[in-house]
Design a protein around this motif. Structure first.
Motif, PDB file in Angstrom:
ATOM      1  N   ASP A   1       0.834  -1.202   0.000  1.00 13.87           N
ATOM      2  CA  ASP A   1       0.000   0.000   0.000  1.00 13.87           C
ATOM      3  C   ASP A   1       0.866   1.248   0.000  1.00 13.87           C
ATOM      4  O   ASP A   1       1.881   1.311   0.711  1.00 13.87           O
ATOM      5  N   VAL A   2       0.436   2.282  -0.724  1.00 13.95           N
ATOM      6  CA  VAL A   2       1.260   3.485  -0.811  1.00 13.95           C
ATOM      7  C   VAL A   2       0.410   4.703  -1.148  1.00 13.95           C
ATOM      8  O   VAL A   2      -0.624   4.594  -1.811  1.00 13.95           O
ATOM      9  N   SER A   3       0.852   5.856  -0.680  1.00 16.94           N
ATOM     10  CA  SER A   3       0.376   7.143  -1.193  1.00 16.94           C
ATOM     11  C   SER A   3       1.588   8.043  -1.348  1.00 16.94           C
ATOM     12  O   SER A   3       2.563   7.928  -0.590  1.00 16.94           O
ATOM     13  N   GLY A   4       1.533   8.902  -2.338  1.00 19.55           N
ATOM     14  CA  GLY A   4       2.688   9.758  -2.573  1.00 19.55           C
ATOM     15  C   GLY A   4       2.480  10.673  -3.759  1.00 19.55           C
ATOM     16  O   GLY A   4       1.353  10.909  -4.203  1.00 19.55           O
ATOM     17  N   VAL A   5       3.593  11.171  -4.303  1.00 21.95           N
ATOM     18  CA  VAL A   5       3.571  12.178  -5.369  1.00 21.95           C
ATOM     19  C   VAL A   5       4.336  11.654  -6.579  1.00 21.95           C
ATOM     20  O   VAL A   5       5.441  11.118  -6.447  1.00 21.95           O
ATOM     21  N   VAL A   6       3.756  11.830  -7.760  1.00 25.52           N
ATOM     22  CA  VAL A   6       4.412  11.420  -8.991  1.00 25.52           C
ATOM     23  C   VAL A   6       5.591  12.355  -9.278  1.00 25.52           C
ATOM     24  O   VAL A   6       5.416  13.576  -9.358  1.00 25.52           O
ATOM     25  N   VAL A   7       6.786  11.779  -9.426  1.00 25.24           N
ATOM     26  CA  VAL A   7       7.981  12.598  -9.703  1.00 25.24           C
ATOM     27  C   VAL A   7       8.586  12.287 -11.066  1.00 25.24           C
ATOM     28  O   VAL A   7       9.450  13.024 -11.554  1.00 25.24           O
TER      29      VAL A   7
ATOM     30  N   SER B   1      -5.387  12.983   4.416  1.00 26.23           N
ATOM     31  CA  SER B   1      -3.931  13.066   4.392  1.00 26.23           C
ATOM     32  C   SER B   1      -3.329  11.900   3.619  1.00 26.23           C
ATOM     33  O   SER B   1      -3.996  10.901   3.327  1.00 26.23           O
ATOM     34  N   PHE B   2      -2.021  12.017   3.315  1.00 28.45           N
ATOM     35  CA  PHE B   2      -1.315  10.896   2.699  1.00 28.45           C
ATOM     36  C   PHE B   2      -1.365   9.670   3.607  1.00 28.45           C
ATOM     37  O   PHE B   2      -1.525   8.541   3.130  1.00 28.45           O
ATOM     38  N   GLU B   3      -1.223   9.883   4.913  1.00 32.86           N
ATOM     39  CA  GLU B   3      -1.238   8.756   5.850  1.00 32.86           C
ATOM     40  C   GLU B   3      -2.582   8.036   5.821  1.00 32.86           C
ATOM     41  O   GLU B   3      -2.642   6.799   5.769  1.00 32.86           O
ATOM     42  N   GLU B   4      -3.662   8.800   5.847  1.00 32.32           N
ATOM     43  CA  GLU B   4      -4.988   8.181   5.793  1.00 32.32           C
ATOM     44  C   GLU B   4      -5.212   7.465   4.461  1.00 32.32           C
ATOM     45  O   GLU B   4      -5.754   6.359   4.419  1.00 32.32           O
ATOM     46  N   ALA B   5      -4.784   8.096   3.376  1.00 33.24           N
ATOM     47  CA  ALA B   5      -4.993   7.508   2.046  1.00 33.24           C
ATOM     48  C   ALA B   5      -4.232   6.201   1.887  1.00 33.24           C
ATOM     49  O   ALA B   5      -4.731   5.251   1.258  1.00 33.24           O
ATOM     50  N   SER B   6      -3.045   6.116   2.468  1.00 36.07           N
ATOM     51  CA  SER B   6      -2.237   4.909   2.289  1.00 36.07           C
ATOM     52  C   SER B   6      -2.872   3.686   2.937  1.00 36.07           C
ATOM     53  O   SER B   6      -2.567   2.552   2.566  1.00 36.07           O
ATOM     54  N   GLY B   7      -3.776   3.885   3.882  1.00 33.80           N
ATOM     55  CA  GLY B   7      -4.418   2.773   4.568  1.00 33.80           C
ATOM     56  C   GLY B   7      -5.620   2.201   3.849  1.00 33.80           C
ATOM     57  O   GLY B   7      -6.196   1.209   4.299  1.00 33.80           O
ATOM     58  N   LEU B   8      -5.998   2.780   2.721  1.00 35.70           N
ATOM     59  CA  LEU B   8      -7.232   2.375   2.064  1.00 35.70           C
ATOM     60  C   LEU B   8      -7.108   1.307   0.976  1.00 35.70           C
ATOM     61  O   LEU B   8      -8.017   0.493   0.814  1.00 35.70           O
ATOM     62  N   PRO B   9      -6.031   1.282   0.175  1.00 37.00           N
ATOM     63  CA  PRO B   9      -6.081   0.436  -1.027  1.00 37.00           C
ATOM     64  C   PRO B   9      -6.293  -1.058  -0.791  1.00 37.00           C
ATOM     65  O   PRO B   9      -7.274  -1.626  -1.297  1.00 37.00           O
ATOM     66  N   LEU B  10      -5.419  -1.734  -0.051  1.00 37.62           N
ATOM     67  CA  LEU B  10      -5.545  -3.184   0.062  1.00 37.62           C
ATOM     68  C   LEU B  10      -6.835  -3.582   0.779  1.00 37.62           C
ATOM     69  O   LEU B  10      -7.565  -4.456   0.304  1.00 37.62           O
TER      70      LEU B  10
ATOM     71  N   PRO C   1     -11.400   6.901   6.651  1.00 34.96           N
ATOM     72  CA  PRO C   1     -10.240   6.056   6.954  1.00 34.96           C
ATOM     73  C   PRO C   1     -10.154   5.775   8.455  1.00 34.96           C
ATOM     74  O   PRO C   1     -10.531   6.615   9.283  1.00 34.96           O
ATOM     75  N   THR C   2      -9.664   4.598   8.791  1.00 28.03           N
ATOM     76  CA  THR C   2      -9.505   4.220  10.197  1.00 28.03           C
ATOM     77  C   THR C   2      -8.023   3.987  10.471  1.00 28.03           C
ATOM     78  O   THR C   2      -7.468   2.958  10.082  1.00 28.03           O
ATOM     79  N   VAL C   3      -7.391   4.947  11.115  1.00 28.10           N
ATOM     80  CA  VAL C   3      -5.961   4.888  11.406  1.00 28.10           C
ATOM     81  C   VAL C   3      -5.758   4.682  12.896  1.00 28.10           C
ATOM     82  O   VAL C   3      -6.335   5.401  13.718  1.00 28.10           O
ATOM     83  N   ASP C   4      -4.934   3.693  13.247  1.00 27.42           N
ATOM     84  CA  ASP C   4      -4.607   3.442  14.643  1.00 27.42           C
ATOM     85  C   ASP C   4      -3.353   4.217  15.037  1.00 27.42           C
ATOM     86  O   ASP C   4      -3.424   5.192  15.767  1.00 27.42           O
ATOM     87  N   LEU C   5      -2.198   3.790  14.519  1.00 26.99           N
ATOM     88  CA  LEU C   5      -0.930   4.437  14.874  1.00 26.99           C
ATOM     89  C   LEU C   5      -0.130   4.764  13.627  1.00 26.99           C
ATOM     90  O   LEU C   5      -0.196   4.058  12.620  1.00 26.99           O
ATOM     91  N   ILE C   6       0.633   5.869  13.716  1.00 22.57           N
ATOM     92  CA  ILE C   6       1.539   6.268  12.642  1.00 22.57           C
ATOM     93  C   ILE C   6       2.963   6.226  13.176  1.00 22.57           C
ATOM     94  O   ILE C   6       3.266   6.817  14.209  1.00 22.57           O
TER      95      ILE C   6
ATOM     96  N   GLY D   1       3.748  15.664 -10.144  1.00 25.84           N
ATOM     97  CA  GLY D   1       3.117  16.421  -9.059  1.00 25.84           C
ATOM     98  C   GLY D   1       1.772  15.892  -8.615  1.00 25.84           C
ATOM     99  O   GLY D   1       1.250  16.307  -7.573  1.00 25.84           O
ATOM    100  N   ASP D   2       1.184  14.971  -9.386  1.00 27.81           N
ATOM    101  CA  ASP D   2      -0.103  14.389  -8.979  1.00 27.81           C
ATOM    102  C   ASP D   2       0.062  13.603  -7.678  1.00 27.81           C
ATOM    103  O   ASP D   2       1.049  12.892  -7.478  1.00 27.81           O
ATOM    104  N   GLU D   3      -0.931  13.724  -6.798  1.00 29.44           N
ATOM    105  CA  GLU D   3      -0.969  12.963  -5.557  1.00 29.44           C
ATOM    106  C   GLU D   3      -1.779  11.692  -5.796  1.00 29.44           C
ATOM    107  O   GLU D   3      -2.937  11.753  -6.210  1.00 29.44           O
ATOM    108  N   ILE D   4      -1.172  10.545  -5.524  1.00 32.61           N
ATOM    109  CA  ILE D   4      -1.795   9.263  -5.889  1.00 32.61           C
ATOM    110  C   ILE D   4      -1.850   8.313  -4.696  1.00 32.61           C
ATOM    111  O   ILE D   4      -1.220   8.544  -3.656  1.00 32.61           O
ATOM    112  N   TYR D   5      -2.618   7.241  -4.877  1.00 35.23           N
ATOM    113  CA  TYR D   5      -2.563   6.116  -3.936  1.00 35.23           C
ATOM    114  C   TYR D   5      -2.796   4.837  -4.709  1.00 35.23           C
ATOM    115  O   TYR D   5      -3.372   4.849  -5.797  1.00 35.23           O
ATOM    116  N   ALA D   6      -2.296   3.713  -4.163  1.00 33.79           N
ATOM    117  CA  ALA D   6      -2.381   2.456  -4.902  1.00 33.79           C
ATOM    118  C   ALA D   6      -2.078   1.276  -4.007  1.00 33.79           C
ATOM    119  O   ALA D   6      -1.432   1.403  -2.970  1.00 33.79           O
TER     120      ALA D   6
END
Length: 327
Positions: free
Chosen positions: A67-73, A119-128, A295-300, A85-90
């Motif tokens: 799982d990931v979220s980030g920016v296209v470089v 946020s990026f953190e919340e988005a990264s928890g969604l894909p899988l 999104p349901t985030v426990d700890l970062i 510069g696009d903000e993505i998740y996958a």
């Protein structure tokens, strides 16, 4: 660049290591993503412990994470769907596993722009978890007013599935432990069953769908509480024929006990081996932005504490997703 890698099979602390590796090279259909956050999933540490060696042949050392979220470089020559510069998740494909790192390449067809209101953190928890829940419930034909039992409502898949099923108009039963009852109720469960105090089989019955996220006896017990013609949809029980093909299992037959239960009650049994899906990620994006999914985030954890993060996830005590932040 730095990456968290599986270096050998065994206990988490011994099997994982933060290493310096080469930055990945972009192919024509890929995007290069600067990782801002990555979420952890049980499949990750099970791979590190060696439990999936028969299914997934890894060439160690290998970077961990899906799982990931980030920016296209950077993007390949054939990529037209994303810009720098696009903000993505996958959820990356198996062959591109390795999201707990500073950069990752991903086939652009498996990627979606991240929801704008989280946020990026919340988005990264969604894909899988999101893709797993959607694919399992779509296989079951979930529709409005269906009575569904979702096991382990406080887990990553379960917490998403509750929200998704409610958004589709279903009547949701779910199981959880005493300490998570109020939290799971807040997700939208119509009847939250504290499994330490109640027998779920006495509370939930005549169901249209049972979503099995636990496996073992729970898979077979689902047939005791589902109505004739209902659907048992599992992500951890025995594969069905379709999943067996995807998993590369030749000449597969359902276990006899399962086949007999299916025949006795005219039940459909579906198994999901989740696949990356950009269209479903876009659906999740819309549902998050419209407020149907939270999104349901426990700890970062910080990247340097990634091994500790996996050890915590393996305790089974997480309430929501465990995230590694590289922001």
């Amino acid at each position: 660049m730095k990456a968290l890698q599986i270096v050998k099979y065994g206990e988490i602390k011994e099997s994982l290591s933060i290493n310096e590796i080469e930055k990945p090279t972009v192919q024509s259909k890929d995007i290069l993503v600067e990782v801002k956050a990555a979420s952890l999933n049980p499949i990750d540490y099970k791979m590190a412990q060696g439990h999936l060696k028969e299914l997934l042949d890894l060439d160690l050392p290998v970077t961990i994470g899906f799982d990931v979220s980030g920016v296209v470089v950077e993007k390949g020559n054939d990529v037209t769907s994303f810009e720098i510069g696009d903000e993505i998740y996958a959820r990356v494909p198996q062959e591109q596993m390795g999201t707990i790192a500073e950069f990752v390449t991903i086939n652009a067809d498996k990627v979606a722009k991240k929801p704008e209101n989280i946020s990026f953190e919340e988005a990264s928890g969604l894909p899988l978890t999101g893709l797993t829940a959607i694919q399992a419930l779509e296989k079951a034909g979930l529709k409005e007013d269906d009575r569904i039992l979702i096991h382990a409502g406080s887990g990553g898949v379960g917490s998403f599935a509750i929200q998704y099923a409610k958004a589709k108009g279903a009547i949701v039963y779910t199981t959880t432990s005493s300490k998570n009852v109020d939290w799971v109720k807040a997700l939208g469960g119509d009847r939250v069953i504290d499994y330490k105090e109640e027998d779920y089989k006495e509370v939930a019955n005549n169901l249209d769908i049972v979503f099995d996220t636990l496996g073992d006896d729970y898979t077979f017990d689902a047939f005791k509480i589902i109505k004739e013609g209902g659907v048992v949809t599992s992500i951890v029980g025995p594969p069905d024929e379709e999943s067996a093909k995807i998993m590369g299992i030749p000449d597969y037959n359902l276990p006899e006990q399962l086949s007999n239960l299916i025949e006795e009650k005219s039940i459909a049994y579906k198994h999901t081996w989740m696949q990356p899906n950009a269209a479903q990620l876009k659906e999740i994006k819309t549902m998050v932005e419209e407020g149907d999914i939270k999104p349901t985030v426990d700890l970062i954890y910080e990247f340097e504490d990634g091994i500790d993060a996996y050890e915590y996830l393996a305790t089974g005590r997480a309430e929501g997703k465990v995230i590694i932040s590289l922001s």
